[in-house]
Scaffold this motif. Structure first.
Motif, short mmCIF file in Angstrom:
data_model
loop_
_atom_site.label_atom_id
_atom_site.label_comp_id
_atom_site.label_asym_id
_atom_site.label_seq_id
_atom_site.Cartn_x
_atom_site.Cartn_y
_atom_site.Cartn_z
N THR A 474 0.82 -1.21 0.00
CA THR A 474 0.00 0.00 0.00
C THR A 474 0.85 1.26 0.00
OG1 THR A 474 -1.78 -1.16 1.16
CG2 THR A 474 -1.81 1.25 1.22
N LEU A 477 3.44 1.54 -3.20
CA LEU A 477 2.82 1.90 -4.47
C LEU A 477 1.89 3.10 -4.35
CD1 LEU A 477 1.97 -1.67 -5.87
CD2 LEU A 477 3.99 -0.25 -6.31
N ALA A 479 -0.87 3.44 -2.84
CA ALA A 479 -2.21 2.97 -3.18
C ALA A 479 -3.16 3.16 -2.00
CB ALA A 479 -2.15 1.49 -3.55
N SER A 482 -3.07 -2.26 -1.41
CA SER A 482 -2.38 -3.14 -2.34
C SER A 482 -1.70 -4.25 -1.56
CB SER A 482 -1.35 -2.37 -3.17
OG SER A 482 -0.73 -3.23 -4.12
N SER A 521 -3.09 -7.55 -5.78
CA SER A 521 -4.24 -6.66 -5.98
C SER A 521 -3.82 -5.23 -5.67
CB SER A 521 -5.42 -7.07 -5.10
OG SER A 521 -5.10 -6.91 -3.73
N TYR A 522 -4.53 -4.29 -6.31
CA TYR A 522 -4.19 -2.87 -6.19
C TYR A 522 -5.45 -2.04 -6.38
CZ TYR A 522 -2.26 1.70 -7.60
OH TYR A 522 -1.97 3.04 -7.70
N LYS A 524 -6.62 2.19 -6.19
CA LYS A 524 -6.22 3.58 -6.04
C LYS A 524 -7.30 4.45 -6.65
CE LYS A 524 -3.42 7.20 -5.49
NZ LYS A 524 -2.97 7.73 -4.18
N ASN A 530 -6.34 -6.64 -10.20
CA ASN A 530 -5.88 -7.85 -9.53
C ASN A 530 -5.32 -8.82 -10.56
OD1 ASN A 530 -8.10 -9.90 -10.29
ND2 ASN A 530 -9.29 -8.19 -9.45
#
Length: 665
Positions: A474, A477, A479, A482, A521-522, A524, A530
């Motif tokens: 997280t 990145l 995000a 994440s 997974s991400y 934002k 994912n």
């Protein structure tokens, strides 16, 4: 010996973990969630609606270690970590679905339009997952009135109409929901979906699998106060038509078949008691379930005598009833859950009248088959130390065969899960689950009065081990959320037996399955993404001949990606893709006694879906999608006769244009 060593190893690990827990210090840590759980949570009712999910493949296809093959809805089969879902535990609103009706059709009679929550747990490492779990547990929950009702709303409704070109599927769903008073709410949902010609990726047009789905839900929720909640629900599913009986096999452009259908009637009562006490969080579930295959009256010729005959409509029935009572208590660092459950399964054949032969002789087709009764006790203690969460559990089963079968099996199955917060980003995981599955009833459609039980009927037993980690990305990145995760697992099943043509309840092989799961997974802002890669391999040994070969799902790599982006407040796009490289596997035929090397071809498939919620029409939603965008011709590697050396296989549907409009009133 293998089981004893496994239990000794588990005990040693527990002792070492306990020492580690005693030395941990209290710190403020970021709790890293599971990468797999993050993928499961993406299968929300909203996501299913946006993707116009209409069958079990649409519901589960994005999940790691899950493969769903087949084109027609009634022929779709689910594989999890290398084995079919029949080696897991499947529930709908707490009601257990069990047995196999026919080996050329699927058994997950699930309508996506009714679903609110789909939960999947991999492996047998929890004592709370129910009886007979080898590879997974599926928990389906249907929608509550509160999922529709807005604040202050007393009565409302929703109408959804859709069309899918690949199946010539015309569908309609109507939901009515309301609040009688502050204590009582209700919802009723009905769906009809008619399938016509299937348009496959290889250009074939299949008319022999036409069908009509009729599905409904009626649910009443009564909440007399803040502590007590009652939910009574009835769920009906019926999928039938003048179609070929063998849903997973290749179809034809002709349709001169007799009517057959697969149905399910499920009645459940759930009760929750949650007073202001950390010692009481009580949940009770009581249910009955009937799943049955109906075949209309027909004529035929006896292959032995040569006599022709007429026979009436028949129903091949798997019924179950049971309960699950459990309570959770918080005591310091302990969350202790304990309870008892019971499942009674029965199979039978019901005919409207006698079969009548051309020489006027008759045959009674009514038949009561096998029964099983499983009484279970379970206990699980989740201990939350500073950096360590240690979950120890056990399940005891008293399993009894009845009807045309006999036998009693008593078994204790220890379970363990470990999570260690190594850093504020990294969580290490380990799991162990002892496997016990009592002898399951053979498929019901091929049941006959000539069935003779094996003199050495055995339960399926084994052990599952897995290791893994989750790492939060997280912050790295930038995000909203994440995570990256990796699991490796290995389990064995001794005395493995399939339900297909196995009225003797014979053990057929010893199986070992291993594999890996990599997940990312991400999210934002308006973007979600994912990805996953899973690999499944294993070995299988035939008990009668000693021959070694590959399980059907061996040597399979699966890559999956999914993305969604909210372009504006009105417009959203979803994309998904699956890539599976070609492979070779060693298939064993018990009929010929030969092991043959087969090849399976590489394939990739891409889907895209758009959702439009116009501000000028606030109660209206438009969905448009394209499945199999590039009209690929492919067969999933777990499908019937998937090997590339034959053309007699069931190709997936080709390019599929999907349209749907929903209006809420």
């Amino acid at each position: 010996m293998d089981i004893k060593l496994s239990k000794i190893t588990a005990a040693f690990l527990i002792a070492q973990i306990s020492l580690l827990a005693d030395n941990t210090q209290l710190e403020d840590l970021e709790v890293v969630s599971s990468a797999f759980d993050t993928q499961v949570k993406s299968v929300s009712s909203k996501q299913l609606e946006e993707q116009q999910a209409s069958d079990v493949k649409d519901i589960l296809k994005s999940l790691p270690s899950v493969i769903v093959d087949g084109n027609a809805r009634y022929g779709q089969r689910v594989y999890v970590r290398g084995l079919e879902d029949k080696y897991g535990n499947i529930t709908v609103d707490g009601a257990k679905l069990g047995g196999q009706l026919f080996h050329h059709s699927g058994d997950q009679t699930i309508d996506a339009s009714l679903l609110k929550i789909t939960s999947v747990e991999l492996g047998p490492n929890s004592a709370l997952s129910g009886s007979g779990v080898i590879n997974s547990s599926f928990v389906y929950e249907t929608k509550d009135p509160s999922d529709f009702l807005k604040e202050g709303e007393k009565l409302g409704g929703k109408v959804t109409l859709g069309y899918q070109s690949g199946y010539e599927r015309k569908s309609g769903t109507v939901a009515v929901f309301g609040k009688i008073n502050e204590k009582i709410e209700f919802v009723g949902i009905g769906t009809i979906a008619e399938d016509g010609t299937l348009h496959l990726g290889n250009g074939d047009k299949i008319n022999s699998k036409e069908s009509k789905l009729e599905s409904g839900l009626a649910k009443l929720v009564f909440k007399p106060n803040d502590y007590n909640t009652f939910k009574l629900s009835f769920n009906k599913y019926k999928d039938g038509g003048n179609r070929q009986l063998t849903g997973e096999k290749i179809g034809t452009d002709l349709n001169d078949n007799d009517y057959n259908s697969i149905s399910r009637d499920t009645l459940t009562l759930k009760y929750n008691y949650t007073p202001d006490s950390e010692l009481i969080n009580f949940e009770a579930k009581v249910y009955t379930n009937k799943q049955y295959l109906t075949r209309e009256a027909t004529t035929g010729t006896d292959t032995t005598s040569g006599l022709t005959y007429t026979e009436p409509q028949r129903e091949y029935i798997n019924s179950s009833m049971g309960y699950d009572f459990r309570n959770s208590s918080l005591m310091g660092i302990h969350k202790i859950t304990y309870g008892t459950d019971y499942t009674h399964e029965k199979q039978e054949i019901e005919a409207d009248s006698l079969r009548v032969y051309s020489d006027s002789s008759t045959l009674d087709l009514n038949f009561d088959g096998g029964e099983t009764k499983d009484y279970g006790l379970y206990l699980e203690d989740e201990m939350a130390f500073d950096k360590l969460t240690l979950t120890l559990g056990a399940r005891y089963d008293h399993y009894k065969l009845g009807g045309i079968y006999s036998g009693v099996f008593n078994h204790l199955s220890p379970k363990m899960k470990v999570k260690y917060q190594a850093t504020d980003k990294l969580t290490l995981k380990a799991g162990y689950g002892h496997i016990f599955k009592g002898p399951a009833l053979s498929e019901t459609m091929l049941l006959s009065s000539t069935a003779v039980q094996s003199s050495d009927t055995k339960a399926q037993i084994g052990n599952n081990f897995e290791l893994g980690f989750d790492y939060s990305l997280t912050n790295a990145l930038n995000a909203d959320d994440s995570i990256f995760g990796f699991n490796i697992y290995r389990y064995n099943v001794d005395n493995y037996s399939t339900l297909t043509r196995n009225s003797a309840l014979e053990s057929q092989s010893d199986v070992v399955i291993w594999g890996t799961e990599t997940m990312f997974s991400y999210t934002k802002g308006k973007l979600g993404f994912n990805a996953s890669h899973t690999y499944t391999d294993g070995s299988q040994k035939d008990l009668a001949t000693g021959i070694n070969y590959d399980p059907q799902t061996a040597k399979i790599h699966v890559f999956k990606v999914g993305a969604n982006y909210k372009l504006t407040n009105e417009f959203k796009v979803n994309y998904s893709a699956e890539y599976v490289p070609g492979n070779s596997w060693l298939n064993y035929s018990s009929r010929s006694g030969l092991v043959t090397k087969y090849d399976r071809k590489t394939y990739s498939v891409h889907d895209i879906n758009f959702t439009y919620n116009p501000n000028s029409m606030k109660n209206t939603t438009f969905n448009f999608g394209i499945g199999n965008i590039f009209d690929k011709s492919y067969v999933r590697h777990s499908a019937f006769l998937a090997q590339s050396s034959t053309t007699d296989k069931s190709y997936e549907v080709g390019r599929n244009f999907k349209f749907q409009i929903s209006y809420r009133f």
